[in-house]
Design a protein around this motif. Sequence first.
Motif, short mmCIF file in Angstrom:
data_model
loop_
_atom_site.label_atom_id
_atom_site.label_comp_id
_atom_site.label_asym_id
_atom_site.label_seq_id
_atom_site.Cartn_x
_atom_site.Cartn_y
_atom_site.Cartn_z
N HIS A 31 12.61 -7.29 1.37
CA HIS A 31 13.31 -6.07 0.97
C HIS A 31 12.40 -5.26 0.05
N VAL A 32 12.70 -3.99 -0.05
CA VAL A 32 11.93 -3.12 -0.94
C VAL A 32 12.38 -3.37 -2.37
N ILE A 33 11.44 -3.71 -3.24
CA ILE A 33 11.77 -4.01 -4.64
C ILE A 33 11.80 -2.70 -5.43
N GLY A 34 12.95 -2.40 -6.00
CA GLY A 34 13.11 -1.18 -6.77
C GLY A 34 12.72 -1.36 -8.23
N PHE A 35 12.82 -0.27 -8.97
CA PHE A 35 12.40 -0.27 -10.37
C PHE A 35 13.22 -1.25 -11.21
N LYS A 36 14.55 -1.24 -11.06
CA LYS A 36 15.40 -2.09 -11.89
C LYS A 36 15.11 -3.58 -11.66
N TYR A 99 7.01 -5.83 2.76
CA TYR A 99 6.11 -6.98 2.92
C TYR A 99 5.20 -7.18 1.71
N GLN A 100 5.17 -6.23 0.81
CA GLN A 100 4.18 -6.25 -0.26
C GLN A 100 4.35 -7.41 -1.23
N HIS A 101 5.59 -7.80 -1.52
CA HIS A 101 5.79 -8.91 -2.46
C HIS A 101 5.21 -10.20 -1.91
N ARG A 102 5.37 -10.44 -0.61
CA ARG A 102 4.83 -11.67 -0.01
C ARG A 102 3.31 -11.70 -0.13
N VAL A 103 2.67 -10.57 0.10
CA VAL A 103 1.21 -10.49 -0.03
C VAL A 103 0.80 -10.84 -1.46
N LEU A 104 1.44 -10.22 -2.43
CA LEU A 104 1.07 -10.45 -3.83
C LEU A 104 1.40 -11.86 -4.27
N PHE A 105 2.44 -12.47 -3.69
CA PHE A 105 2.78 -13.85 -4.05
C PHE A 105 1.62 -14.78 -3.71
N PHE A 106 1.10 -14.68 -2.50
CA PHE A 106 -0.03 -15.52 -2.12
C PHE A 106 -1.30 -15.09 -2.83
N GLY A 107 -1.40 -13.81 -3.16
CA GLY A 107 -2.54 -13.37 -3.95
C GLY A 107 -2.55 -14.00 -5.32
N VAL A 108 -1.38 -14.15 -5.92
CA VAL A 108 -1.27 -14.77 -7.24
C VAL A 108 -1.67 -16.24 -7.18
N ILE A 109 -1.23 -16.94 -6.15
CA ILE A 109 -1.60 -18.35 -6.01
C ILE A 109 -3.12 -18.50 -5.90
N GLY A 110 -3.73 -17.66 -5.09
CA GLY A 110 -5.18 -17.71 -4.98
C GLY A 110 -5.87 -17.38 -6.29
N ALA A 111 -5.34 -16.39 -7.00
CA ALA A 111 -5.93 -16.01 -8.29
C ALA A 111 -5.84 -17.14 -9.30
N LEU A 112 -4.72 -17.87 -9.30
CA LEU A 112 -4.57 -19.00 -10.22
C LEU A 112 -5.63 -20.06 -9.96
N VAL A 113 -5.92 -20.29 -8.69
CA VAL A 113 -6.93 -21.30 -8.33
C VAL A 113 -8.33 -20.84 -8.69
N ASP A 174 -3.84 -5.50 15.40
CA ASP A 174 -3.62 -4.25 14.69
C ASP A 174 -2.20 -4.10 14.16
N GLU A 175 -1.23 -4.76 14.81
CA GLU A 175 0.17 -4.57 14.43
C GLU A 175 0.65 -5.72 13.55
N TYR A 176 1.57 -5.38 12.64
CA TYR A 176 2.21 -6.39 11.81
C TYR A 176 3.25 -7.14 12.64
N ALA A 177 3.54 -8.36 12.21
CA ALA A 177 4.58 -9.17 12.85
C ALA A 177 5.50 -9.71 11.76
N GLY A 178 6.21 -8.80 11.12
CA GLY A 178 7.03 -9.20 9.99
C GLY A 178 6.14 -9.68 8.86
N THR A 179 6.53 -10.77 8.22
CA THR A 179 5.72 -11.32 7.13
C THR A 179 4.87 -12.49 7.59
N ARG A 180 4.72 -12.63 8.90
CA ARG A 180 3.90 -13.74 9.41
C ARG A 180 2.42 -13.41 9.29
N LEU A 194 -1.55 -8.68 7.84
CA LEU A 194 -1.08 -9.14 6.54
C LEU A 194 -2.04 -10.16 5.94
N LEU A 195 -2.67 -10.99 6.79
CA LEU A 195 -3.64 -11.96 6.28
C LEU A 195 -4.89 -11.24 5.78
#
Length: 325
Positions: A31-36, A99-113, A174-180, A194-195
């Motif tokens: 879902h789209v994460i809003g400001f609140k 889809y942006q939160h999922r990308v950043l979630f895995f980005g954070v895990i990689g950054a921690l490592v 070239d096309e997205y497939a959800g968050t896969r 997305l990868l």
Amino acid sequence: MLDVPFWLWGAFAATVVVSLTVDLLAHRREHVIGFKEAAAWSGLWVGLALVFGAVVFLVLGGTAGTEYTTAWLLEKSLSVDNLFVFALVFAYFKVPRAYQHRVLFFGVIGALVFRGVFLAAGVAVVSRFTAVLFVFAAVLFYSTYKILKGEDEGFDPGRSPAVRLLRKVVPVRDEYAGTRFFVKEAGKRVATPLLAVVAAIEAADLIFAVDSVPAVLAVSDDAFIVYTSNAFAILGLRALYFMLSGLLDRFHYLSKGLAVILAFIGVKLVLQASHELISTSIPEIPSPVSLAVIVVVLAASVTLSLLRPAEASDAGPRGDPPDRE
């Protein structure tokens, strides 16, 4: 080096694992994460970092607590540039907001490592070769020069080494497939864009680590302090991005403030190395002073940005994304 009890390391690890698990479960549906929502999560991450800092104060003492707080705030301030790059990467790859939160979630895990590896190596080098602090100071001074000259805005997501390597290892559709991240086409496994986005985010973090690691080592050379402060700063990056998304360019003086902070930390490194290698009569900058300087510079940068808004011609995103070929 601090005598950190094993249970404190365990408490830190458990906090990170539980926090990431709760975050993942809370955002299992795209879902789209809003400001609140982003503000609530950002407040949670900041509160968690401050509570852990209070534990460090109580268990390891005031000096360790001050160093942790200074290092966390320093990393938090330096992470602002990451937010601009997130926006650049998402715009370049046309990533749907859901889809942006999922990308950043895995980005954070990689950054921690990766940050753990870089910081461990940095602590080991500094503990054996104090003179390397002069090299770190030179890196920070050069970064200051690049920021002031506007030369820090040339990151090209599509041409980053990580993305190019990914395209050589596995076909990318070239096309997205959800968050896969992977799908099957004609019986073959291919990656989705997305990868490639995750690869670009990780590549950007590696670039920013060049500034981040020397800067935090100027505050403390203890592995526990530098890694935990980095980890809590990284954990809050996603919420901070979604909270400030669309408002980043209003804080146009922040880059100048970061340049001042990097230059100050560079001076701190030079004094620290000179104190240890040349003469103990050369003063060092105490952590409370560093903390005060960072707070004042950040506050001044934000205040000036709000009092003196950028002109319309200068209000566009930093580093407009290049056209995709």
